[in-house]
Design a protein around this motif. Sequence first.
Motif, PDB file in Angstrom:
ATOM      1  N   LYS A 178     -13.190  -0.608  -5.424  1.00  0.00           N
ATOM      2  CA  LYS A 178     -14.408  -1.348  -5.091  1.00  0.00           C
ATOM      3  C   LYS A 178     -14.287  -1.996  -3.714  1.00  0.00           C
ATOM      4  N   VAL A 179     -13.186  -2.661  -3.455  1.00  0.00           N
ATOM      5  CA  VAL A 179     -12.993  -3.337  -2.172  1.00  0.00           C
ATOM      6  C   VAL A 179     -12.954  -2.321  -1.033  1.00  0.00           C
ATOM      7  N   VAL A 180     -12.215  -1.237  -1.218  1.00  0.00           N
ATOM      8  CA  VAL A 180     -12.136  -0.208  -0.179  1.00  0.00           C
ATOM      9  C   VAL A 180     -13.520   0.368   0.120  1.00  0.00           C
ATOM     10  N   ASP A 181     -14.283   0.620  -0.912  1.00  0.00           N
ATOM     11  CA  ASP A 181     -15.607   1.206  -0.700  1.00  0.00           C
ATOM     12  C   ASP A 181     -16.536   0.237   0.023  1.00  0.00           C
ATOM     13  N   GLU A 182     -16.445  -1.045  -0.290  1.00  0.00           N
ATOM     14  CA  GLU A 182     -17.302  -2.023   0.386  1.00  0.00           C
ATOM     15  C   GLU A 182     -16.886  -2.185   1.851  1.00  0.00           C
ATOM     16  N   ASP A 203      -1.488 -14.124  -0.786  1.00  0.00           N
ATOM     17  CA  ASP A 203      -1.397 -15.088  -1.879  1.00  0.00           C
ATOM     18  C   ASP A 203      -2.239 -16.324  -1.594  1.00  0.00           C
ATOM     19  N   GLU A 204      -2.300 -16.715  -0.326  1.00  0.00           N
ATOM     20  CA  GLU A 204      -2.890 -18.003   0.034  1.00  0.00           C
ATOM     21  C   GLU A 204      -4.331 -17.924   0.524  1.00  0.00           C
ATOM     22  N   GLY A 205      -4.910 -16.737   0.578  1.00  0.00           N
ATOM     23  CA  GLY A 205      -6.283 -16.682   1.057  1.00  0.00           C
ATOM     24  C   GLY A 205      -6.859 -15.276   1.063  1.00  0.00           C
ATOM     25  N   TRP A 206      -8.155 -15.186   0.742  1.00  0.00           N
ATOM     26  CA  TRP A 206      -8.925 -13.945   0.870  1.00  0.00           C
ATOM     27  C   TRP A 206      -9.994 -14.229   1.914  1.00  0.00           C
ATOM     28  N   ARG A 207     -10.028 -13.470   2.999  1.00  0.00           N
ATOM     29  CA  ARG A 207     -10.827 -13.852   4.165  1.00  0.00           C
ATOM     30  C   ARG A 207     -11.985 -12.926   4.487  1.00  0.00           C
ATOM     31  N   LEU A 208     -12.373 -12.053   3.578  1.00  0.00           N
ATOM     32  CA  LEU A 208     -13.434 -11.103   3.899  1.00  0.00           C
ATOM     33  C   LEU A 208     -14.441 -11.039   2.762  1.00  0.00           C
ATOM     34  N   GLU A 209     -15.705 -11.268   3.087  1.00  0.00           N
ATOM     35  CA  GLU A 209     -16.784 -11.196   2.112  1.00  0.00           C
ATOM     36  C   GLU A 209     -16.926  -9.769   1.589  1.00  0.00           C
ATOM     37  N   ILE A 210     -17.002  -9.643   0.260  1.00  0.00           N
ATOM     38  CA  ILE A 210     -17.143  -8.344  -0.387  1.00  0.00           C
ATOM     39  C   ILE A 210     -18.356  -8.383  -1.302  1.00  0.00           C
ATOM     40  N   ASP A 211     -19.304  -7.513  -1.043  1.00  0.00           N
ATOM     41  CA  ASP A 211     -20.511  -7.451  -1.864  1.00  0.00           C
ATOM     42  C   ASP A 211     -20.159  -7.232  -3.328  1.00  0.00           C
ATOM     43  N   ARG A 229     -10.842   9.633  -0.833  1.00  0.00           N
ATOM     44  CA  ARG A 229     -11.674   9.035   0.208  1.00  0.00           C
ATOM     45  C   ARG A 229     -11.216   9.469   1.591  1.00  0.00           C
ATOM     46  N   ASN A 230     -10.292  10.434   1.629  1.00  0.00           N
ATOM     47  CA  ASN A 230      -9.792  11.012   2.876  1.00  0.00           C
ATOM     48  C   ASN A 230      -9.197   9.943   3.798  1.00  0.00           C
ATOM     49  N   LEU A 231      -8.407   9.051   3.194  1.00  0.00           N
ATOM     50  CA  LEU A 231      -7.784   7.973   3.959  1.00  0.00           C
ATOM     51  C   LEU A 231      -6.321   8.272   4.239  1.00  0.00           C
ATOM     52  N   THR A 232      -5.887   7.975   5.451  1.00  0.00           N
ATOM     53  CA  THR A 232      -4.458   7.912   5.750  1.00  0.00           C
ATOM     54  C   THR A 232      -3.965   6.547   5.298  1.00  0.00           C
ATOM     55  N   ILE A 233      -2.854   6.536   4.569  1.00  0.00           N
ATOM     56  CA  ILE A 233      -2.388   5.306   3.947  1.00  0.00           C
ATOM     57  C   ILE A 233      -1.213   4.739   4.731  1.00  0.00           C
ATOM     58  N   HIS A 234      -1.413   3.546   5.258  1.00  0.00           N
ATOM     59  CA  HIS A 234      -0.332   2.803   5.890  1.00  0.00           C
ATOM     60  C   HIS A 234       0.143   1.721   4.925  1.00  0.00           C
ATOM     61  N   GLY A 235       1.392   1.328   5.052  1.00  0.00           N
ATOM     62  CA  GLY A 235       1.924   0.276   4.184  1.00  0.00           C
ATOM     63  C   GLY A 235       3.276  -0.181   4.674  1.00  0.00           C
ATOM     64  N   ALA A 257     -19.163   1.763   8.396  1.00  0.00           N
ATOM     65  CA  ALA A 257     -20.318   2.621   8.675  1.00  0.00           C
ATOM     66  C   ALA A 257     -21.414   1.840   9.396  1.00  0.00           C
ATOM     67  N   GLU A 258     -21.629   0.577   8.997  1.00  0.00           N
ATOM     68  CA  GLU A 258     -22.630  -0.264   9.670  1.00  0.00           C
ATOM     69  C   GLU A 258     -22.242  -0.536  11.119  1.00  0.00           C
ATOM     70  N   ALA A 259     -20.958  -0.507  11.395  1.00  0.00           N
ATOM     71  CA  ALA A 259     -20.481  -0.717  12.769  1.00  0.00           C
ATOM     72  C   ALA A 259     -20.463   0.583  13.568  1.00  0.00           C
ATOM     73  N   GLY A 260     -20.901   1.670  12.949  1.00  0.00           N
ATOM     74  CA  GLY A 260     -20.894   2.958  13.638  1.00  0.00           C
ATOM     75  C   GLY A 260     -19.544   3.628  13.641  1.00  0.00           C
ATOM     76  N   LEU A 261     -18.709   3.280  12.666  1.00  0.00           N
ATOM     77  CA  LEU A 261     -17.352   3.803  12.591  1.00  0.00           C
ATOM     78  C   LEU A 261     -17.101   4.436  11.234  1.00  0.00           C
ATOM     79  N   LYS A 262     -16.006   5.185  11.149  1.00  0.00           N
ATOM     80  CA  LYS A 262     -15.585   5.747   9.873  1.00  0.00           C
ATOM     81  C   LYS A 262     -14.234   5.144   9.496  1.00  0.00           C
ATOM     82  N   LEU A 263     -14.155   4.614   8.299  1.00  0.00           N
ATOM     83  CA  LEU A 263     -12.875   4.106   7.806  1.00  0.00           C
ATOM     84  C   LEU A 263     -12.006   5.289   7.403  1.00  0.00           C
TER      85      LEU A 263
END
Length: 859
Positions: free
Chosen positions: A512-516, A369-377, A580-586, A522-528
């Motif tokens: 959109k956010v998940v894809d970005e 609620d109080e902040g968004w901390r990650l740049e999203i293209d 997107r073949n994601l395991t979902i935590h929550g 991927a740029e870090a050499g990892l798979k989300l």
Amino acid sequence: MRNFFCLTAFFAVLSLLNGCKSSKNEAKEITVTWELVSNFTDVPNGFEARFNLVNNGEMTLDDKNWALFFNMSPRPILANKTPQPATVQHINGDWYKMTPNAGFSLASGKSIEVRYTGTEAIIKLTDAPMGLYFVFYDKDGKEENIVEVANFQVLPFVRKDQQLRGKDDQVPLHTAAKRYQDNLALNLLGADQLQKIVPSPVKMTAGAGTLTLDKNYTIYYGTGLENEAKLLSQKLKSVTGTDFTLKNTAPTGPAISLQTGAVSVNGVAKEAYKLDINAKGVTITGSDAAGVFYGIQSLLALVPTENYLKPAASVALGFVQVEDAPRFQFRSMHLDVSRNFQTKETVLRWLDLLAFYKINHFLLYTTEDEGWRLEIDGLPELTQVGGQRQHAPGGMADPVLHPSYGSGPKAYDDTKHGSGFYTKADFIEILKYAKERHIKVIPELNFPGHARAAIKSMEARYNRLMKEGKEKEANEYRLIDPDDKSEYLSAQAYKDNVVSVGRESTYRFYEKVVDEISKMYAEAGLKLDTFHVGGDEVAEGAWTKSPQAAQLLKENPSIKDPKNLQAYFMGKLLERLEKRNLTIHGWEEVALLKSPDGKYLPNPAFVGKKVVPYIWNNIYDLDLGNRLANAGYPVVLCNVTNFYFDLAYNNDPQEPGLYWGAFVDTRANWAFAPFDMFKTTYTTSMGQPLNFAGLEKMKPEARKNVIGLESQLWCETVKGRDMMEYYSLPKLLGFAESAWAAERSWETIENRETREKAIQTGWNRFANSLAQRELPRLAVLNGGYNYRLPLPGAIVENGQLKANIEYPGLSIRYTTDGSEPTAESPLYTAPVNVSGKVKLKSFDAAGRSSRTMSPDDVK
């Protein structure tokens, strides 16, 4: 990042901040004092407080030309029973204001008192108002100037009615005498009895002899272990000053050998290792690179603390054989950087520490609620608006984030922690740094609640594009039903933090956010492959007056009730994320339904669909974790009574933190029985006994569903690096023991009295190890951390001072003339006759100290 302000709102506030010079200067002469009057009021567990305003300037405050805005730990405010000169009211979240009532006047040289009452008692200085600022208005009621309060004081909490939460609070006050009595259960152990490695390895066998590690040794490493070899070399240099040679060959001569091979300990192969120190050198064999890495951490743990405090060219290591593997494959820490921002550098330092204590997951909570901390293209408003907080002239209606947690009226105030975000490059650097240390970063986007920063950001985007005549684009990522008249109050007192589940753009935004974020991995050499969807604390009343929600319910009669729209949302979101073949935590709510009477029930719909709920609630819904594990869900246990680092160590008013779920100290982090949580939690947060009769226990066959544990640091009251580290250390070490070490013998003891004796024996050893080994090392490790040292316990009987400490091995220094104890003050070793004003502190071998206290420090 300072160029990314929400320009329109920012310049409007800037003009106010630099406006009317006379009122600005005069306002600095207004002194504000706040006092907690009492928690023993007519309102059950309520409080009464008062502001006192003193006008030392020339300007008269009247009933129209000012308002006082501030933040305080969110609590509902009640209507005044007696007339007051001004009214304190809740705006949104933890944002409040005081406005003058008719006839108000505060002339030069005068003072005035304003009382108010509310629910949820206050016992901490960190609950008090903060970030105070005046807004001054012209004759037409328009804001003309904003001035931060320069002279503000919170009076200390010294009485019982200020330190207890009303008559129902059964938690004993944390007095010097109580500490003394509690500490009598501990005793000092010798160095040979200490725990040599934290967390405890499965098996450790000491040999006869000592290896002297010096510049003659070379680090040899097998294929794929260059990263681990380099990190070991860096760490050894910090304690020896030596640049160790690295060779990717078979060992010859004095060697530290790193290799992988077939290793299995207690049937666990993943992350397993063997460490052997003998006359020939050091050999670390891991089942995989992570196992080698954890063997290295154990080797570094065996380096004597003295070498960390005073590096020397050689290190003496006792001969030893270690066989080790983790109890849980998932060992995680959650860090909230949304409530109060932490810099990239702070996060990197923290990852180093997590790695040292074998924590292998990091849940980075970058949206709230109080902040968004990650740049999203493609969505610049998320950081232009969501990455900063400032005064909102239009209140809740403004497409900006209003002040929270004392962030004040100005965006990017260097003295505050409300504004900031990570660029894409920052985040990629964090991902790479974590990967090198075998830590998996899990990102989180919390929907459908806790979404105010996203909502306000997308409203700013909507307004911008509508002004440009781009209606279709404006609605592409809009998150609200503009005609929603629902009334609700979230757990953090927000009235507008829930997205619309009835519009496609909400889901499109999430994708959109998940894809970005996936691109950054991927740029870090990892798979989300794992994503945390939040999903918690949607307030009762949400969506009840939303036309979009009403239409959704009409089209889907099986939903039946707005209460179930959260489960509907999670189902629709899961369908999209599965693609997107994601395991979902929550959080636990993602796996729950609500019955008509509001009771949470396991939702069978998501069992077997890669949905992992995190269970925090073991205090209001005591067996929830057991029920979800028994229902077939893989669960992560993050029990509030054990693993919430933001909850205060105790009820001392000066000890910062929250306490809604419990008081959580290092012993609580250490003493946890994951398969029978009832064995280590006995009381409510108010100290009243819990009743476990008739509750569901975890079935033996469901134990495999507990995939791991997570500690939490929510940062409502945490400002900056030092506070973050103080809250978390040494709690993190207790958590690491619970997450990695094999089942402790006391976990299976059914008799409570016998079990508590066994727990105390184990805790005494761990507490000694903290004092004598772990804490002093933290003073210098990775540049040094700001860990907490406990206050001494003390009493004075017949003129004789008796003192002790919670972590045996810490020293106690005292003075009798009222001065502050230092490392040169008299050392307490046995009862001593004293007179005058006695003050004490605890010290460790690194010279760090606790706060100062006196035997009569709490009344």
